[in-house]
Design a protein around this motif. Structure first.
Motif, mmCIF file in Angstrom:
data_model
loop_
_atom_site.group_PDB
_atom_site.id
_atom_site.type_symbol
_atom_site.label_atom_id
_atom_site.label_comp_id
_atom_site.label_asym_id
_atom_site.label_seq_id
_atom_site.Cartn_x
_atom_site.Cartn_y
_atom_site.Cartn_z
ATOM 1 N N ALA A 16 -11.292 3.693 -4.718
ATOM 2 C CA ALA A 16 -10.947 3.474 -3.308
ATOM 3 C C ALA A 16 -12.231 3.384 -2.500
ATOM 4 O O ALA A 16 -13.324 3.655 -2.997
ATOM 5 C CB ALA A 16 -10.073 4.617 -2.806
ATOM 6 N N ARG A 17 -12.078 3.007 -1.231
ATOM 7 C CA ARG A 17 -13.222 3.032 -0.309
ATOM 8 C C ARG A 17 -12.717 3.351 1.091
ATOM 9 O O ARG A 17 -11.561 3.067 1.437
ATOM 10 C CB ARG A 17 -13.966 1.694 -0.312
ATOM 11 C CG ARG A 17 -13.142 0.515 0.163
ATOM 12 C CD ARG A 17 -13.875 -0.814 -0.042
ATOM 13 N NE ARG A 17 -13.023 -1.947 0.306
ATOM 14 C CZ ARG A 17 -12.982 -2.502 1.520
ATOM 15 N NH1 ARG A 17 -13.747 -2.031 2.494
ATOM 16 N NH2 ARG A 17 -12.182 -3.524 1.767
ATOM 17 N N PHE A 18 -13.578 3.976 1.876
ATOM 18 C CA PHE A 18 -13.242 4.238 3.274
ATOM 19 C C PHE A 18 -13.448 2.973 4.087
ATOM 20 O O PHE A 18 -14.473 2.281 3.943
ATOM 21 C CB PHE A 18 -14.129 5.343 3.851
ATOM 22 C CG PHE A 18 -13.618 6.732 3.582
ATOM 23 C CD1 PHE A 18 -12.465 7.203 4.201
ATOM 24 C CD2 PHE A 18 -14.291 7.566 2.705
ATOM 25 C CE1 PHE A 18 -11.993 8.478 3.954
ATOM 26 C CE2 PHE A 18 -13.826 8.851 2.450
ATOM 27 C CZ PHE A 18 -12.666 9.316 3.086
ATOM 28 N N LEU A 19 -12.514 2.671 4.964
ATOM 29 C CA LEU A 19 -12.669 1.586 5.925
ATOM 30 C C LEU A 19 -13.373 2.153 7.166
ATOM 31 O O LEU A 19 -13.408 3.370 7.373
ATOM 32 C CB LEU A 19 -11.294 1.016 6.281
ATOM 33 C CG LEU A 19 -10.522 0.413 5.092
ATOM 34 C CD1 LEU A 19 -9.107 0.043 5.501
ATOM 35 C CD2 LEU A 19 -11.261 -0.808 4.536
ATOM 36 N N PRO A 20 -13.929 1.312 8.020
ATOM 37 C CA PRO A 20 -14.700 1.804 9.174
ATOM 38 C C PRO A 20 -13.920 2.735 10.100
ATOM 39 O O PRO A 20 -14.511 3.584 10.763
ATOM 40 C CB PRO A 20 -15.096 0.512 9.902
ATOM 41 C CG PRO A 20 -15.097 -0.536 8.842
ATOM 42 C CD PRO A 20 -14.000 -0.153 7.899
ATOM 43 N N ASP A 21 -12.582 2.589 10.138
ATOM 44 C CA ASP A 21 -11.783 3.432 11.037
ATOM 45 C C ASP A 21 -11.295 4.719 10.376
ATOM 46 O O ASP A 21 -10.509 5.472 10.966
ATOM 47 C CB ASP A 21 -10.593 2.648 11.594
ATOM 48 C CG ASP A 21 -9.615 2.216 10.499
ATOM 49 O OD1 ASP A 21 -9.907 2.431 9.295
ATOM 50 O OD2 ASP A 21 -8.542 1.659 10.835
ATOM 51 N N GLY A 22 -11.715 4.979 9.128
ATOM 52 C CA GLY A 22 -11.306 6.213 8.453
ATOM 53 C C GLY A 22 -10.104 6.054 7.550
ATOM 54 O O GLY A 22 -9.759 6.982 6.804
ATOM 55 N N GLN A 23 -9.441 4.903 7.631
ATOM 56 C CA GLN A 23 -8.350 4.643 6.681
ATOM 57 C C GLN A 23 -8.957 4.390 5.301
ATOM 58 O O GLN A 23 -10.149 4.078 5.182
ATOM 59 C CB GLN A 23 -7.557 3.410 7.128
ATOM 60 C CG GLN A 23 -6.971 3.517 8.514
ATOM 61 C CD GLN A 23 -5.480 3.807 8.522
ATOM 62 O OE1 GLN A 23 -4.771 3.501 7.583
ATOM 63 N NE2 GLN A 23 -5.010 4.401 9.599
ATOM 64 N N ALA A 59 -8.818 2.329 1.654
ATOM 65 C CA ALA A 59 -8.327 1.151 0.923
ATOM 66 C C ALA A 59 -8.245 1.507 -0.557
ATOM 67 O O ALA A 59 -9.237 1.912 -1.163
ATOM 68 C CB ALA A 59 -9.251 -0.034 1.134
ATOM 69 N N PHE A 60 -7.055 1.369 -1.128
ATOM 70 C CA PHE A 60 -6.842 1.622 -2.556
ATOM 71 C C PHE A 60 -7.274 0.392 -3.342
ATOM 72 O O PHE A 60 -6.913 -0.731 -2.998
ATOM 73 C CB PHE A 60 -5.353 1.929 -2.798
ATOM 74 C CG PHE A 60 -4.999 2.170 -4.239
ATOM 75 C CD1 PHE A 60 -5.225 3.406 -4.826
ATOM 76 C CD2 PHE A 60 -4.438 1.157 -5.013
ATOM 77 C CE1 PHE A 60 -4.904 3.635 -6.160
ATOM 78 C CE2 PHE A 60 -4.105 1.379 -6.342
ATOM 79 C CZ PHE A 60 -4.339 2.617 -6.914
ATOM 80 N N MET A 61 -8.039 0.606 -4.439
ATOM 81 C CA MET A 61 -8.601 -0.526 -5.175
ATOM 82 C C MET A 61 -8.187 -0.560 -6.640
ATOM 83 O O MET A 61 -8.762 -1.312 -7.426
ATOM 84 C CB MET A 61 -10.128 -0.488 -5.063
ATOM 85 C CG MET A 61 -10.627 -0.563 -3.624
ATOM 86 S SD MET A 61 -12.414 -0.307 -3.493
ATOM 87 C CE MET A 61 -13.020 -1.779 -4.289
ATOM 88 N N GLY A 62 -7.209 0.268 -7.033
ATOM 89 C CA GLY A 62 -6.723 0.221 -8.409
ATOM 90 C C GLY A 62 -7.246 1.369 -9.245
ATOM 91 O O GLY A 62 -7.908 2.282 -8.757
ATOM 92 N N ARG A 63 -6.942 1.315 -10.543
ATOM 93 C CA ARG A 63 -7.320 2.381 -11.462
ATOM 94 C C ARG A 63 -8.718 2.152 -12.028
ATOM 95 O O ARG A 63 -9.145 1.022 -12.229
ATOM 96 C CB ARG A 63 -6.338 2.457 -12.635
ATOM 97 C CG ARG A 63 -4.948 2.899 -12.281
ATOM 98 C CD ARG A 63 -4.873 4.328 -11.846
ATOM 99 N NE ARG A 63 -5.236 5.277 -12.905
ATOM 100 C CZ ARG A 63 -5.354 6.590 -12.692
ATOM 101 N NH1 ARG A 63 -5.169 7.099 -11.492
ATOM 102 N NH2 ARG A 63 -5.683 7.397 -13.685
ATOM 103 N N ILE A 64 -9.417 3.257 -12.293
ATOM 104 C CA ILE A 64 -10.683 3.199 -13.006
ATOM 105 C C ILE A 64 -10.411 3.141 -14.510
ATOM 106 O O ILE A 64 -11.088 2.480 -15.263
ATOM 107 C CB ILE A 64 -11.557 4.424 -12.653
ATOM 108 C CG1 ILE A 64 -12.041 4.291 -11.202
ATOM 109 C CG2 ILE A 64 -12.746 4.558 -13.596
ATOM 110 C CD1 ILE A 64 -12.697 5.532 -10.659
ATOM 111 N N ASP A 65 -9.338 3.850 -14.942
ATOM 112 C CA ASP A 65 -8.974 3.853 -16.369
ATOM 113 C C ASP A 65 -7.943 2.766 -16.647
ATOM 114 O O ASP A 65 -7.779 1.835 -15.864
ATOM 115 C CB ASP A 65 -8.464 5.244 -16.790
ATOM 116 C CG ASP A 65 -7.255 5.679 -15.954
ATOM 117 O OD1 ASP A 65 -6.564 4.801 -15.395
ATOM 118 O OD2 ASP A 65 -6.999 6.891 -15.866
#
Length: 454
Positions: A425-432, A434-440
């Motif tokens: 995942a990553r943080f968006l500029p507003d604090g929400q 973003a889910f980016m999928g599985r690492i495994d």
């Protein structure tokens, strides 16, 4: 020798890189502010006590509805009390596991509540599971008592547990006292164990406490302004942790819970019609069903206030014409159902899928690199979870518990932990977030995490 020297240089370089902070001071303050989710909540009375309180306050109010069947709070409470008294004669008390293998029904809720009233922790088993999976779960949990229905007994593996059939043993249960049993259960005791997919193909039992469940219940009631006038729904398998989310925030508030019929819980058009016809005000629908329901035409006015969704990646935004609010939720079983949530607004030209939002009350989210350093805002990393909803760990798996529940690197409080989700995942500029999928390599099928080799 030169090879050995290069190896040492690389290791020193790696260690040096691991020690370099990735964040500016302002980013550190910003990330800390986004995790400032503290909210006081009472841990004095657990879910079974709160339901008993509602039964005393509004005994004639409708608690459960399934088709033409309905239980008032008095009926639900008394039936669960009778089961609880019987379970206590069989030695059920705090932290004793009780298996429950039942189809979705009013009796299923009686079974779950009765186990909690006895002081025990429920271990739900889906009767539709393959025999091998059921056999493993029964063997692993070693529950001394198993609650089921007569027609399901043949599906269960041979085991040592004392089996209670709520239908066949109804006469025995009816002889028990309908009064509230005495239970010494506290917020630190187990409330349930849910089995999820394991990386070796072996399901693993996630241990959740009453205190973690209470945090979910009180956050939910505050956020969605739940009152006794609400009508909610139950449609997931009892072996899915969302079942507890569908029941306990409402039954501890005096609201009514309606069980969808099997056709309406899979067909979007039937589901929409059912929600409208029963004047449902809050519902949880797994992502695929929610997206199907959102795409339909709706009457301009409906009783529905909130459509909650989760369990898979939400790809679509609601249209501006929908007469209810859409809320996207994210959370692994190891963090008591919901970790983050967000209101999803109609968006015409979106850059990507809706976010998974921000942490709920008393939960924290950290996005870390492989050295457990917080990554800069906007950079991807592994999503780690801390806070009141964290599981105690995995049943009978101290090795896996130690691997997945790590010491909290950003807390000075002794014993605090973070759960490594395996999600990117990553943080968006507003604090929400973003889910980016599985690492495994895990995949999700109808909301269940599954290993391909399982």
């Amino acid at each position: 020798m030169p090879c050995m020297t290069m190896k040492i240089v690389n290791e020193v370089q790696k260690q040096h890189n691991a020690d370099i902070p990735l964040l500016t001071e302002s980013e550190e303050h910003q990330l800390a502010a986004w995790n400032a989710t503290q909210q006081n909540y009472s841990r004095a009375a657990c879910v079974p006590h709160l339901v008993a309180g509602q039964a005393a306050a509004t005994p004639g109010a409708v608690a459960l509805v399934a088709g033409h069947q309905r239980f008032t709070y008095r009926e639900l409470n008394q039936r669960a009390n009778q089961l609880a008294h019987y379970l206590q004669t069989l030695g059920v008390r705090p932290n004793v596991l009780v298996g429950l293998c039942m189809e979705r029904s009013l009796d299923m809720v009686v079974g779950l509540l009765g186990i909690l009233k006895a002081g025990g922790a429920y271990v739900p088993l889906d009767p539709s599971y393959p025999p091998d999976r059921l056999a493993f779960m029964v063997e692993d949990a070693q529950a001394p008592v198993l609650i089921t229905q007569q027609h399901l007994v043949s599906r269960l593996p041979a085991q040592q547990a004392r089996v209670i059939c709520l239908d066949a043993d109804a006469a025995v249960l009816a002889q028990q006292s309908p009064s509230d049993p005495i239970s010494a259960v506290t917020a630190d005791d187990l409330v349930y164990i849910i089995y999820t997919s394991g990386s070796t193909g072996r399901p693993k039992g996630v241990q959740i406490t009453h205190g973690s469940l209470l945090n979910l219940v009180f956050w939910h009631q505050r956020t969605f302004k739940v009152t006794a006038a609400d009508r909610a729904t139950q449609l997931t398998s009892p072996a899915f942790d969302a079942t507890g989310w569908e029941l306990w925030p409402y039954l501890t508030m005096g609201a009514s819970v309606y069980l969808l019929d099997d056709d309406s819980r899979v067909a979007p058009a039937l589901c929409r019609d059912w929600l409208v016809d029963h004047a449902i005000t809050i519902t949880f629908l797994p992502t695929a069903l929610a997206e199907g329901v959102m795409a339909l035409e709706w009457p301009s006015t409906t009783a529905l206030r909130y459509l909650l969704t989760g369990a898979d990646t939400l790809h679509h935004y609601p249209s501006s014409g929908l007469p209810f609010a859409l809320v996207n939720n994210y959370g692994p079983t190891e963090a008591t159902v919901v970790t983050t949530y967000t209101l999803v607004l109609p968006t015409e030209h979106a850059d990507g899928s809706p976010s998974i939002g921000r942490p709920i009350d008393n939960m924290e989210v950290y996005i870390l690199d492989e050295h457990l350093r917080q990554v800069p805002i906007g950079e991807p990393g592994e999503l780690h979870i801390g806070g009141a909803g964290l599981a105690k760990g995995y049943l009978n798996r101290p090795d896996l518990t130690e691997e997945k529940f790590i010491p909290h690197p950003f807390s000075s409080e002794p014993g605090t932990r973070l759960y490594k989700t395996g999600d990117q995942a990553r943080f968006l500029p507003d604090g929400q977030i973003a889910f980016m999928g599985r690492i495994d390599h895990q995949i999700k099928i109808r909301g269940y995490r599954i290993e391909p080799n399982e």
